[in-house]
Design a protein around this motif. Structure first.
Motif, PDB file in Angstrom:
ATOM      1  N   ARG A 447       1.800  25.748  -9.632  1.00  0.00           N
ATOM      2  CA  ARG A 447       3.036  26.121 -10.309  1.00  0.00           C
ATOM      3  C   ARG A 447       2.939  27.541 -10.869  1.00  0.00           C
ATOM      4  O   ARG A 447       3.912  28.298 -10.851  1.00  0.00           O
ATOM      5  CB  ARG A 447       3.335  25.135 -11.447  1.00  0.00           C
ATOM      6  N   LEU A 448       1.744  27.896 -11.360  1.00  0.00           N
ATOM      7  CA  LEU A 448       1.540  29.231 -11.899  1.00  0.00           C
ATOM      8  C   LEU A 448       1.676  30.285 -10.794  1.00  0.00           C
ATOM      9  O   LEU A 448       2.237  31.368 -11.026  1.00  0.00           O
ATOM     10  CB  LEU A 448       0.170  29.323 -12.559  1.00  0.00           C
ATOM     11  N   LYS A 449       1.175  29.988  -9.626  1.00  0.00           N
ATOM     12  CA  LYS A 449       1.299  30.923  -8.504  1.00  0.00           C
ATOM     13  C   LYS A 449       2.764  31.193  -8.182  1.00  0.00           C
ATOM     14  O   LYS A 449       3.147  32.339  -7.899  1.00  0.00           O
ATOM     15  CB  LYS A 449       0.583  30.353  -7.277  1.00  0.00           C
ATOM     16  N   GLN A 450       3.572  30.147  -8.209  1.00  0.00           N
ATOM     17  CA  GLN A 450       4.990  30.326  -7.926  1.00  0.00           C
ATOM     18  C   GLN A 450       5.649  31.212  -8.981  1.00  0.00           C
ATOM     19  O   GLN A 450       6.441  32.106  -8.644  1.00  0.00           O
ATOM     20  CB  GLN A 450       5.676  28.964  -7.871  1.00  0.00           C
ATOM     21  N   ARG A 451       5.327  30.996 -10.262  1.00  0.00           N
ATOM     22  CA  ARG A 451       5.930  31.796 -11.313  1.00  0.00           C
ATOM     23  C   ARG A 451       5.476  33.256 -11.248  1.00  0.00           C
ATOM     24  O   ARG A 451       6.262  34.173 -11.500  1.00  0.00           O
ATOM     25  CB  ARG A 451       5.593  31.197 -12.688  1.00  0.00           C
ATOM     26  N   ILE A 452       4.178  33.455 -10.914  1.00  0.00           N
ATOM     27  CA  ILE A 452       3.673  34.822 -10.793  1.00  0.00           C
ATOM     28  C   ILE A 452       4.351  35.531  -9.628  1.00  0.00           C
ATOM     29  O   ILE A 452       4.702  36.717  -9.714  1.00  0.00           O
ATOM     30  CB  ILE A 452       2.145  34.824 -10.624  1.00  0.00           C
ATOM     31  N   ASN A 453       4.546  34.799  -8.540  1.00  0.00           N
ATOM     32  CA  ASN A 453       5.222  35.379  -7.383  1.00  0.00           C
ATOM     33  C   ASN A 453       6.641  35.820  -7.751  1.00  0.00           C
ATOM     34  O   ASN A 453       7.113  36.891  -7.325  1.00  0.00           O
ATOM     35  CB  ASN A 453       5.262  34.366  -6.244  1.00  0.00           C
ATOM     36  N   GLY A 461       5.005  43.566 -12.939  1.00  0.00           N
ATOM     37  CA  GLY A 461       3.596  43.633 -12.617  1.00  0.00           C
ATOM     38  C   GLY A 461       3.327  43.354 -11.141  1.00  0.00           C
ATOM     39  O   GLY A 461       4.229  43.005 -10.367  1.00  0.00           O
ATOM     40  N   THR A 462       2.061  43.504 -10.774  1.00  0.00           N
ATOM     41  CA  THR A 462       1.624  43.237  -9.400  1.00  0.00           C
ATOM     42  C   THR A 462       0.678  42.039  -9.394  1.00  0.00           C
ATOM     43  O   THR A 462       0.294  41.523 -10.446  1.00  0.00           O
ATOM     44  CB  THR A 462       0.899  44.461  -8.824  1.00  0.00           C
ATOM     45  N   TRP A 463       0.291  41.632  -8.176  1.00  0.00           N
ATOM     46  CA  TRP A 463      -0.657  40.516  -8.056  1.00  0.00           C
ATOM     47  C   TRP A 463      -1.985  40.868  -8.716  1.00  0.00           C
ATOM     48  O   TRP A 463      -2.651  40.015  -9.293  1.00  0.00           O
ATOM     49  CB  TRP A 463      -0.879  40.165  -6.591  1.00  0.00           C
ATOM     50  N   ILE A 464      -2.372  42.139  -8.654  1.00  0.00           N
ATOM     51  CA  ILE A 464      -3.630  42.560  -9.274  1.00  0.00           C
ATOM     52  C   ILE A 464      -3.557  42.400 -10.789  1.00  0.00           C
ATOM     53  O   ILE A 464      -4.539  42.018 -11.441  1.00  0.00           O
ATOM     54  CB  ILE A 464      -3.946  44.022  -8.891  1.00  0.00           C
ATOM     55  N   TYR A 468      -6.437  37.984 -13.224  1.00  0.00           N
ATOM     56  CA  TYR A 468      -7.314  37.360 -14.222  1.00  0.00           C
ATOM     57  C   TYR A 468      -6.981  35.882 -14.441  1.00  0.00           C
ATOM     58  O   TYR A 468      -7.828  35.090 -14.842  1.00  0.00           O
ATOM     59  CB  TYR A 468      -7.246  38.120 -15.537  1.00  0.00           C
ATOM     60  N   LEU A 469      -5.728  35.492 -14.167  1.00  0.00           N
ATOM     61  CA  LEU A 469      -5.354  34.093 -14.320  1.00  0.00           C
ATOM     62  C   LEU A 469      -6.026  33.214 -13.268  1.00  0.00           C
ATOM     63  O   LEU A 469      -6.422  32.087 -13.550  1.00  0.00           O
ATOM     64  CB  LEU A 469      -3.835  33.949 -14.229  1.00  0.00           C
ATOM     65  N   PHE A 470      -6.177  33.744 -12.068  1.00  0.00           N
ATOM     66  CA  PHE A 470      -6.855  32.977 -11.024  1.00  0.00           C
ATOM     67  C   PHE A 470      -8.353  32.889 -11.313  1.00  0.00           C
ATOM     68  O   PHE A 470      -9.004  31.890 -11.006  1.00  0.00           O
ATOM     69  CB  PHE A 470      -6.595  33.610  -9.657  1.00  0.00           C
ATOM     70  N   THR A 471      -8.900  33.952 -11.917  1.00  0.00           N
ATOM     71  CA  THR A 471     -10.298  33.898 -12.351  1.00  0.00           C
ATOM     72  C   THR A 471     -10.478  32.834 -13.425  1.00  0.00           C
ATOM     73  O   THR A 471     -11.459  32.077 -13.423  1.00  0.00           O
ATOM     74  CB  THR A 471     -10.739  35.271 -12.881  1.00  0.00           C
ATOM     75  N   ALA A 472      -9.516  32.761 -14.327  1.00  0.00           N
ATOM     76  CA  ALA A 472      -9.572  31.742 -15.377  1.00  0.00           C
ATOM     77  C   ALA A 472      -9.459  30.342 -14.796  1.00  0.00           C
ATOM     78  O   ALA A 472     -10.145  29.411 -15.245  1.00  0.00           O
ATOM     79  CB  ALA A 472      -8.444  31.984 -16.392  1.00  0.00           C
ATOM     80  N   ALA A 473      -8.603  30.176 -13.786  1.00  0.00           N
ATOM     81  CA  ALA A 473      -8.450  28.864 -13.152  1.00  0.00           C
ATOM     82  C   ALA A 473      -9.736  28.428 -12.474  1.00  0.00           C
ATOM     83  O   ALA A 473     -10.151  27.258 -12.565  1.00  0.00           O
ATOM     84  CB  ALA A 473      -7.309  28.908 -12.139  1.00  0.00           C
ATOM     85  N   ALA A 474     -10.409  29.365 -11.794  1.00  0.00           N
ATOM     86  CA  ALA A 474     -11.668  29.039 -11.117  1.00  0.00           C
ATOM     87  C   ALA A 474     -12.746  28.664 -12.120  1.00  0.00           C
ATOM     88  O   ALA A 474     -13.520  27.712 -11.916  1.00  0.00           O
ATOM     89  CB  ALA A 474     -12.113  30.225 -10.261  1.00  0.00           C
ATOM     90  N   LEU A 475     -12.818  29.400 -13.224  1.00  0.00           N
ATOM     91  CA  LEU A 475     -13.820  29.100 -14.245  1.00  0.00           C
ATOM     92  C   LEU A 475     -13.530  27.761 -14.920  1.00  0.00           C
ATOM     93  O   LEU A 475     -14.445  26.976 -15.191  1.00  0.00           O
ATOM     94  CB  LEU A 475     -13.842  30.215 -15.291  1.00  0.00           C
ATOM     95  N   PHE A 520      -4.730  28.315 -20.813  1.00  0.00           N
ATOM     96  CA  PHE A 520      -4.421  28.589 -19.409  1.00  0.00           C
ATOM     97  C   PHE A 520      -3.048  28.037 -19.037  1.00  0.00           C
ATOM     98  O   PHE A 520      -2.287  28.676 -18.317  1.00  0.00           O
ATOM     99  CB  PHE A 520      -5.500  27.978 -18.511  1.00  0.00           C
ATOM    100  N   GLU A 521      -2.734  26.831 -19.515  1.00  0.00           N
ATOM    101  CA  GLU A 521      -1.440  26.238 -19.206  1.00  0.00           C
ATOM    102  C   GLU A 521      -0.293  27.012 -19.850  1.00  0.00           C
ATOM    103  O   GLU A 521       0.856  26.889 -19.424  1.00  0.00           O
ATOM    104  CB  GLU A 521      -1.407  24.773 -19.666  1.00  0.00           C
ATOM    105  N   ARG A 522      -0.615  27.825 -20.859  1.00  0.00           N
ATOM    106  CA  ARG A 522       0.384  28.678 -21.512  1.00  0.00           C
ATOM    107  C   ARG A 522       0.017  30.140 -21.312  1.00  0.00           C
ATOM    108  O   ARG A 522       0.194  30.981 -22.207  1.00  0.00           O
ATOM    109  CB  ARG A 522       0.463  28.336 -23.003  1.00  0.00           C
ATOM    110  N   ALA A 523      -0.501  30.427 -20.105  1.00  0.00           N
ATOM    111  CA  ALA A 523      -1.078  31.741 -19.822  1.00  0.00           C
ATOM    112  C   ALA A 523      -0.060  32.867 -19.922  1.00  0.00           C
ATOM    113  O   ALA A 523      -0.397  33.992 -20.315  1.00  0.00           O
ATOM    114  CB  ALA A 523      -1.706  31.746 -18.425  1.00  0.00           C
ATOM    115  N   GLU A 524       1.187  32.585 -19.595  1.00  0.00           N
ATOM    116  CA  GLU A 524       2.195  33.652 -19.599  1.00  0.00           C
ATOM    117  C   GLU A 524       2.530  34.123 -21.002  1.00  0.00           C
ATOM    118  O   GLU A 524       3.047  35.220 -21.184  1.00  0.00           O
ATOM    119  CB  GLU A 524       3.454  33.150 -18.894  1.00  0.00           C
ATOM    120  N   THR A 525       2.232  33.284 -21.996  1.00  0.00           N
ATOM    121  CA  THR A 525       2.506  33.660 -23.391  1.00  0.00           C
ATOM    122  C   THR A 525       1.222  33.890 -24.171  1.00  0.00           C
ATOM    123  O   THR A 525       1.276  34.180 -25.366  1.00  0.00           O
ATOM    124  CB  THR A 525       3.337  32.558 -24.084  1.00  0.00           C
TER     125      THR A 525
END
Length: 554
Positions: A447-453, A461-464, A468-475, A520-525
């Motif tokens: 869902r986060l990927k869709q919102r970032i897109n 902003g850009t994907w770059i 950091y959000l995808f890094t956080a998801a992996a960790l 992370f679930e509230r990463a946009e804020t």
């Protein structure tokens, strides 16, 4: 900007770019070397193809053949028995060659009425290789002759290429039976010259249709072939033994491949044999990924995390199961067995819904975080224990610890059984919860990927910028995975200071993981620096726990 192929550089510029890229490569090597020292899960391993492994095994076979002067099929049997340790085989060969061959089931243990003396006349249409072990004074102890013709894959041996394939084609071996009863029968039959009776099918055959193995037992070609096909259909290849009663001598590979007439049976035999060779090699593991042909090789035999380069499957190198740090291989097997046995008892805890402890409205967990907020009354509570979230505190995540009854030893048998079940369900519920949280967090990431897109498409902003959000998801996934496997570890731990220390570190890790999941679930804020700081805290606690409690030795 024009394509690189259209751009011209001077030789000086080329040197500068070469230096730049070489420097980057050195930095990567340094980082990898440092990771091996600091990360308790890292270790050196290689992902190999079937051809690479075939070449590796052939080198061991060739080395043993040249060292003790034996046939490739004999070398394979010895290497399989001794887990591909050439040095151990050579050592035992020099000490007691007879015991070496009998322990590997190449020769019979003793000569009995059911085991005729090994004095058959052997006629081979191809070159023969003889193993003649020597005694300490240089005298020959015995001689075991095996005829063979080797090839690498589908190519024959040519020139100086002295290599022996795991797929070996052997020429036919004709052996004249000398079992006393058979010889006596043949001699008394004047109307059946040059014929003998097969003791399996009870049919008279000409002597050239009989084949014997080192134990001296001889049977007709058709009976051997049927025996081989029956064994192969049961998944047996390198373990095919003699048909005689109470004889466990193994049938040489060259005889099996010679008498198997059906191509698909030969292929099946070679496939099973290759699997046996790999499973017996301490440095090799099959990738457990579906339909993956990659094999992993490492000289470090430890329960560390191996990742397949092709299918990205992660597994424990030592046992081949799903990676399970900090729990060791024996404990995780006991835990999974117990979970399978008690699955019906634990079914009731598999529901996704619970009641809010304040307003009692039914709540469904739709995220990975255990910090719940009631949609109706906004009450913050823990999904696991339903306690007020504020009471958990920041230092100690109390509901992860199981409080045992100190007087349970004096209770009745039924009371002890109920206490044992209660303890199991406590750990199982948390084990299962983190497994489900891991899956729910994957949905959150989607869902986060869709919102970032959508933000990128709107120019926010850009994907770059959002990487950091995808890094956080992996960790978060890595920490959640480690935390899940701390519960089997704690379940089987003996009470004492070490368990108290483990539960303290486990509780702190769980607390920080839940904080990370919440942010992370509230990463946009959430402020980026705050999220990255939380990531650093969670990862350091995870590494500390693994270093203190993960037994990396086999």
């Amino acid at each position: 900007m024009s394509d690189c192929s259209d751009m011209e550089y001077s030789s000086d510029n080329e040197c500068e770019y070469d230096d730049y890229y070489n420097t980057g490569t050195e930095d990567i090597d340094i980082e990898h070397h440092n990771a091996l020292k600091t990360d308790p899960e890292s270790f050196e391993y290689d992902c190999l193809s079937v051809e690479d492994v075939d070449k590796l095994l052939n080198e061991s076979i060739e080395c043993l053949c040249n060292t003790i002067n034996c046939a490739p099929s004999l070398a394979k049997t010895l290497l399989l028995e001794h887990r591909w340790s050439v040095n151990e085989i050579v050592k035992r060969y020099r000490e007691n060659p007879t015991e070496l061959l009998t322990s590997a089931r190449i020769r019979p243990l003793s000569h009995s009425p059911n085991q005729p003396k090994e004095t058959p006349t052997t006629a081979a249409t191809s070159g023969s290789a003889t193993l003649s072990p020597m005694s300490s004074d240089g005298g020959s102890v015995h001689s075991s002759t095996l005829s063979c013709k080797s090839s690498l894959g589908n190519r024959s041996q040519t020139g100086d290429s002295n290599r022996y394939s795991m797929t070996t084609t052997m020429a036919a071996t004709t052996i004249t039976p000398t079992t006393p009863s058979i010889v006596a029968t043949v001699q008394t039959l004047e109307n059946r010259p040059n014929q003998s009776l097969c003791s399996v099918c009870a049919v008279y055959q000409t002597l050239d249709k009989f084949h014997a193995i080192p134990c001296g037992h001889s049977y007709c070609r058709d009976c051997w072939s049927t025996h081989f096909e029956t064994q192969i259909n049961q998944g047996i290849s390198t373990g095919i033994d003699c048909m005689a009663t109470q004889c466990n001598v193994l049938v040489p590979e060259d005889l099996v491949l010679t008498l198997l007439c059906k191509p698909h049976m030969r292929t099946k035999y070679q496939h099973f044999a290759f699997q046996d060779y790999v499973k017996s090699h301490p440095e090799l593991r099959f990738c457990p990924g579906p339909n993956c042909q990659v094999l992993i090789r490492s000289k470090e035999l430890s329960p560390k995390k191996a990742t397949c380069d092709t299918c990205k499957t992660v597994f424990c190198f030592l046992c081949g199961m799903d990676y399970h740090a900090p729990t060791d291989c024996k404990v995780i097997k006991k835990w999974l067995t117990k979970c399978a046995d008690d699955s019906e008892t634990a079914n009731y805890i598999s529901a996704h819904t619970k009641d809010c402890p304040k307003c009692h409205i039914c709540i469904e967990k739709n995220g990975g975080c255990n910090h719940m907020q009631c949609f109706s009354c906004k009450h913050n509570f823990c999904w696991m224990c339903l306690g007020d979230w504020k009471s958990h505190g920041s230092e100690y995540y109390e509901c992860s610890r199981y409080k045992e009854n100190p007087n349970i030893a004096h209770e009745s048998v039924h009371a002890q059984a109920r206490e044992a079940l209660k303890k199991y369900l406590h750990y199982y519920e948390r084990w299962e919860n983190h497994s489900k949280s891991f899956q729910l967090e994957q949905q959150t990431l989607d869902r986060l990927k869709q919102r970032i897109n959508e933000k990128v498409m709107k120019g926010l902003g850009t994907w770059i910028d959002w990487q950091y959000l995808f890094t956080a998801a992996a960790l978060l996934a890595k920490c959640r995975y480690t935390l899940q496997y701390t519960y089997p570890y704690a379940y089987f731990m003996e009470s004492g200071p070490r368990k108290s220390l483990f539960e303290y570190q486990q509780a702190r890790l769980e607390s920080e993981i839940e904080n990370l999941s919440w942010k992370f679930e509230r990463a946009e804020t959430t402020d980026r620096a705050d999220l990255e700081n939380q990531m650093d805290i969670a990862e350091k606690l995870r590494i500390t726990l693994l270093k203190d409690f993960f037994a990396t030795c086999a």
